[in-house]
Design an enzyme around this catalytic site. Structure first.
Site, PDB file in Angstrom:
ATOM      1  N   GLY A  45       0.841  -1.187   0.000  1.00 38.92           N
ATOM      2  CA  GLY A  45       0.000   0.000   0.000  1.00 38.92           C
ATOM      3  C   GLY A  45       0.876   1.237   0.000  1.00 38.92           C
ATOM      4  N   GLN A  50       2.887   9.978   1.148  1.00 39.38           N
ATOM      5  CA  GLN A  50       4.174   9.280   1.200  1.00 39.38           C
ATOM      6  C   GLN A  50       5.060   9.581  -0.011  1.00 39.38           C
ATOM      7  OE1 GLN A  50       2.255   5.281   2.168  1.00 39.38           O
ATOM      8  NE2 GLN A  50       4.173   5.188   3.297  1.00 39.38           N
ATOM      9  N   CYS A 102       5.646   0.131   7.534  1.00 39.48           N
ATOM     10  CA  CYS A 102       5.301   1.278   6.690  1.00 39.48           C
ATOM     11  C   CYS A 102       6.526   1.670   5.881  1.00 39.48           C
ATOM     12  CB  CYS A 102       4.852   2.441   7.577  1.00 39.48           C
ATOM     13  SG  CYS A 102       4.383   3.911   6.642  1.00 39.48           S
ATOM     14  N   LEU A 103       6.331   1.906   4.592  1.00 36.89           N
ATOM     15  CA  LEU A 103       7.469   2.265   3.733  1.00 36.89           C
ATOM     16  C   LEU A 103       8.120   3.580   4.171  1.00 36.89           C
ATOM     17  CD1 LEU A 103       6.064   1.284   0.211  1.00 36.89           C
ATOM     18  CD2 LEU A 103       7.726   0.021   1.604  1.00 36.89           C
ATOM     19  N   HIS A 144      -4.732   1.278   7.332  1.00 33.94           N
ATOM     20  CA  HIS A 144      -3.386   1.869   7.458  1.00 33.94           C
ATOM     21  C   HIS A 144      -3.221   3.014   6.453  1.00 33.94           C
ATOM     22  CE1 HIS A 144       1.148   1.488   7.988  1.00 33.94           C
ATOM     23  NE2 HIS A 144       1.045   2.193   6.873  1.00 33.94           N
ATOM     24  N   GLU A 145      -3.630   2.778   5.221  1.00 28.84           N
ATOM     25  CA  GLU A 145      -3.470   3.813   4.187  1.00 28.84           C
ATOM     26  C   GLU A 145      -4.416   4.981   4.422  1.00 28.84           C
ATOM     27  OE1 GLU A 145      -0.870   3.595   2.460  1.00 28.84           O
ATOM     28  OE2 GLU A 145      -0.511   1.530   3.040  1.00 28.84           O
ATOM     29  N   HIS A 148      -2.956   7.439   6.652  1.00 31.77           N
ATOM     30  CA  HIS A 148      -1.952   8.318   6.032  1.00 31.77           C
ATOM     31  C   HIS A 148      -2.574   9.609   5.508  1.00 31.77           C
ATOM     32  CE1 HIS A 148       1.931   6.374   6.112  1.00 31.77           C
ATOM     33  NE2 HIS A 148       1.459   5.235   5.655  1.00 31.77           N
TER      34      HIS A 148
HETATM   35 NI    NI Z   1       2.386   3.369   5.744  1.00 30.86          NI
END
Ligand code: NI
Length: 191
Positions: A45, A50, A102-103, A144-145, A148
Protein backbone atom coordinates in the site's frame (compact mmCIF):
# COMPACT_ATOMS: atom_id res chain seq x y z
CA UNK A 1 8.49 6.45 -12.80
CA UNK A 2 9.63 5.47 -9.33
CA UNK A 3 9.16 8.34 -6.86
CA UNK A 4 11.15 8.81 -3.65
CA UNK A 5 9.24 7.88 -0.50
CA UNK A 6 9.04 10.57 2.17
CA UNK A 7 10.37 9.36 5.51
CA UNK A 8 9.05 9.64 9.05
CA UNK A 9 9.50 13.22 10.24
CA UNK A 10 8.27 14.73 6.97
CA UNK A 11 5.61 17.39 7.49
CA UNK A 12 3.50 16.10 4.61
CA UNK A 13 2.97 12.84 6.53
CA UNK A 14 1.34 14.81 9.35
CA UNK A 15 -1.11 16.88 7.36
CA UNK A 16 -4.74 16.15 6.69
CA UNK A 17 -4.65 15.66 2.92
CA UNK A 18 -7.09 17.49 0.66
CA UNK A 19 -9.69 15.97 -1.62
CA UNK A 20 -8.83 15.15 -5.21
CA UNK A 21 -10.95 17.63 -7.15
CA UNK A 22 -10.98 16.22 -10.64
CA UNK A 23 -9.50 13.68 -13.00
CA UNK A 24 -6.56 14.74 -15.14
CA UNK A 25 -3.69 13.28 -17.12
CA UNK A 26 -1.40 14.38 -14.24
CA UNK A 27 -3.51 12.49 -11.71
CA UNK A 28 -3.54 9.30 -13.82
CA UNK A 29 0.21 9.53 -14.27
CA UNK A 30 0.68 10.06 -10.50
CA UNK A 31 -1.43 6.92 -9.88
CA UNK A 32 0.75 4.92 -12.30
CA UNK A 33 3.88 6.25 -10.58
CA UNK A 34 2.52 5.40 -7.13
CA UNK A 35 1.75 1.82 -8.19
CA UNK A 36 5.24 1.46 -9.68
CA UNK A 37 6.81 3.00 -6.55
CA UNK A 38 4.85 0.71 -4.21
CA UNK A 39 5.84 -2.39 -6.19
CA UNK A 40 9.46 -1.23 -6.50
CA UNK A 41 9.63 -0.96 -2.72
CA UNK A 42 7.88 -4.34 -2.22
CA UNK A 43 5.01 -2.60 -0.44
CA UNK A 44 1.33 -3.53 -0.44
CA UNK A 45 0.00 0.00 0.00
CA UNK A 46 1.12 3.57 -0.62
CA UNK A 47 -0.64 6.87 0.08
CA UNK A 48 -0.28 10.26 -1.65
CA UNK A 49 1.47 11.98 1.29
CA UNK A 50 4.17 9.28 1.20
CA UNK A 51 5.28 10.60 -2.20
CA UNK A 52 4.91 14.21 -1.08
CA UNK A 53 1.40 14.75 -2.51
CA UNK A 54 -1.07 16.10 -0.03
CA UNK A 55 -3.97 14.28 -1.69
CA UNK A 56 -6.68 11.92 -0.45
CA UNK A 57 -5.49 9.08 -2.63
CA UNK A 58 -3.90 5.70 -2.01
CA UNK A 59 -3.05 2.54 -3.90
CA UNK A 60 -3.08 -1.09 -2.74
CA UNK A 61 -1.64 -4.23 -4.28
CA UNK A 62 -2.22 -7.54 -2.50
CA UNK A 63 -1.21 -9.69 -5.48
CA UNK A 64 2.14 -10.67 -3.89
CA UNK A 65 0.16 -12.18 -1.00
CA UNK A 66 -2.80 -13.43 -3.02
CA UNK A 67 -1.99 -17.15 -2.87
CA UNK A 68 -1.48 -17.15 0.89
CA UNK A 69 -4.50 -14.97 1.58
CA UNK A 70 -6.79 -17.06 -0.62
CA UNK A 71 -5.49 -20.21 1.06
CA UNK A 72 -6.67 -18.61 4.32
CA UNK A 73 -10.11 -18.08 2.80
CA UNK A 74 -9.79 -14.37 2.04
CA UNK A 75 -11.44 -12.97 -1.05
CA UNK A 76 -9.13 -10.60 -2.90
CA UNK A 77 -10.62 -8.39 -5.63
CA UNK A 78 -8.67 -7.58 -8.77
CA UNK A 79 -5.45 -5.75 -7.88
CA UNK A 80 -4.03 -3.13 -7.81
CA UNK A 81 -6.79 -1.02 -6.29
CA UNK A 82 -6.92 2.76 -6.38
CA UNK A 83 -8.83 4.68 -3.69
CA UNK A 84 -9.65 8.33 -4.38
CA UNK A 85 -11.37 10.50 -1.72
CA UNK A 86 -12.13 7.42 0.41
CA UNK A 87 -14.42 7.47 3.41
CA UNK A 88 -14.69 4.72 6.01
CA UNK A 89 -18.43 4.40 6.52
CA UNK A 90 -18.48 1.66 9.15
CA UNK A 91 -16.17 -0.46 11.28
CA UNK A 92 -16.75 -3.77 13.04
CA UNK A 93 -16.80 -3.86 16.84
CA UNK A 94 -14.41 -6.79 16.65
CA UNK A 95 -10.80 -5.65 16.85
CA UNK A 96 -7.81 -7.76 15.79
CA UNK A 97 -4.07 -7.35 16.20
CA UNK A 98 -1.76 -7.73 13.23
CA UNK A 99 1.84 -6.80 12.53
CA UNK A 100 2.24 -3.62 10.49
CA UNK A 101 5.12 -1.83 8.86
CA UNK A 102 5.30 1.28 6.69
CA UNK A 103 7.47 2.26 3.73
CA UNK A 104 7.95 5.68 5.39
CA UNK A 105 9.25 4.02 8.59
CA UNK A 106 11.66 1.33 7.34
CA UNK A 107 12.42 -1.72 9.48
CA UNK A 108 9.96 -1.02 12.27
CA UNK A 109 7.15 -3.52 12.69
CA UNK A 110 4.61 -3.84 15.48
CA UNK A 111 1.29 -5.49 16.17
CA UNK A 112 -1.48 -2.90 15.94
CA UNK A 113 -5.11 -3.34 17.00
CA UNK A 114 -7.70 -2.34 14.41
CA UNK A 115 -11.32 -3.17 13.58
CA UNK A 116 -11.42 -6.56 11.81
CA UNK A 117 -13.76 -5.32 9.09
CA UNK A 118 -14.57 -1.97 7.52
CA UNK A 119 -16.85 -0.66 4.82
CA UNK A 120 -15.16 1.96 2.67
CA UNK A 121 -16.66 4.19 -0.01
CA UNK A 122 -14.33 5.70 -2.61
CA UNK A 123 -13.82 6.62 -6.24
CA UNK A 124 -11.79 4.19 -8.33
CA UNK A 125 -9.31 5.50 -10.89
CA UNK A 126 -12.11 5.88 -13.46
CA UNK A 127 -13.95 8.04 -10.89
CA UNK A 128 -16.71 5.47 -10.45
CA UNK A 129 -18.11 5.40 -6.92
CA UNK A 130 -17.42 2.08 -5.19
CA UNK A 131 -18.40 0.61 -1.83
CA UNK A 132 -16.19 -2.16 -0.51
CA UNK A 133 -16.70 -4.40 2.51
CA UNK A 134 -13.17 -5.33 3.49
CA UNK A 135 -12.00 -8.00 5.93
CA UNK A 136 -8.67 -9.62 6.72
CA UNK A 137 -5.57 -8.17 5.09
CA UNK A 138 -7.56 -5.88 2.82
CA UNK A 139 -9.25 -4.26 5.85
CA UNK A 140 -5.85 -3.92 7.48
CA UNK A 141 -4.11 -2.21 4.57
CA UNK A 142 -7.08 0.03 3.77
CA UNK A 143 -7.15 1.34 7.36
CA UNK A 144 -3.39 1.87 7.46
CA UNK A 145 -3.47 3.81 4.19
CA UNK A 146 -6.57 5.76 5.18
CA UNK A 147 -4.69 6.90 8.28
CA UNK A 148 -1.95 8.32 6.03
CA UNK A 149 -4.34 10.76 4.38
CA UNK A 150 -5.44 11.88 7.86
CA UNK A 151 -1.83 12.49 8.93
CA UNK A 152 -1.74 9.43 11.23
CA UNK A 153 1.07 6.83 11.32
CA UNK A 154 0.88 3.33 12.78
CA UNK A 155 3.54 4.12 15.39
CA UNK A 156 1.10 6.66 16.87
CA UNK A 157 -0.85 3.71 18.30
CA UNK A 158 2.11 2.31 20.23
CA UNK A 159 2.34 2.58 24.01
CA UNK A 160 4.76 5.20 25.34
CA UNK A 161 7.06 2.38 26.45
CA UNK A 162 7.25 0.92 22.95
CA UNK A 163 7.70 4.38 21.49
CA UNK A 164 10.68 4.92 23.79
CA UNK A 165 12.18 1.69 22.48
CA UNK A 166 12.06 2.96 18.91
CA UNK A 167 12.79 6.66 19.59
CA UNK A 168 16.40 6.43 18.46
CA UNK A 169 15.50 4.53 15.31
CA UNK A 170 12.82 7.13 14.50
CA UNK A 171 15.41 9.89 14.97
CA UNK A 172 17.77 8.10 12.59
CA UNK A 173 14.99 7.70 10.02
CA UNK A 174 14.04 11.39 10.18
CA UNK A 175 17.72 12.32 9.83
CA UNK A 176 17.98 10.08 6.76
CA UNK A 177 20.71 8.12 8.58
CA UNK A 178 19.47 4.76 7.35
CA UNK A 179 20.07 2.32 4.54
CA UNK A 180 17.07 1.75 2.31
CA UNK A 181 16.49 -0.59 -0.60
CA UNK A 182 14.28 1.98 -2.34
CA UNK A 183 14.64 5.73 -2.97
CA UNK A 184 13.68 7.82 0.06
CA UNK A 185 13.66 11.49 1.04
CA UNK A 186 14.36 12.54 4.62
CA UNK A 187 12.85 15.83 5.87
CA UNK A 188 16.09 17.81 5.37
CA UNK A 189 16.41 16.60 1.78
CA UNK A 190 13.01 18.06 0.92
CA UNK A 191 13.74 21.46 -0.58
NI1 NI B 1 2.39 3.37 5.74
Amino acid sequence: MILPIYLYGSEVLREEAREVESDSAELQSLIDDMIETMRGAAGIGLAGPQVGRELRLFVVDLDPLREDLEADGEEIPEQPMVFINPEIVSESDEVVAFEEGCLSIPDIRYDIDRPAEVVIRYLDRDFNEQTLAAAGMLARVVQHEYDHIEGVLFVDYLSSLKRKLIARRLRDISAGAIESEYPVLAPLQQA
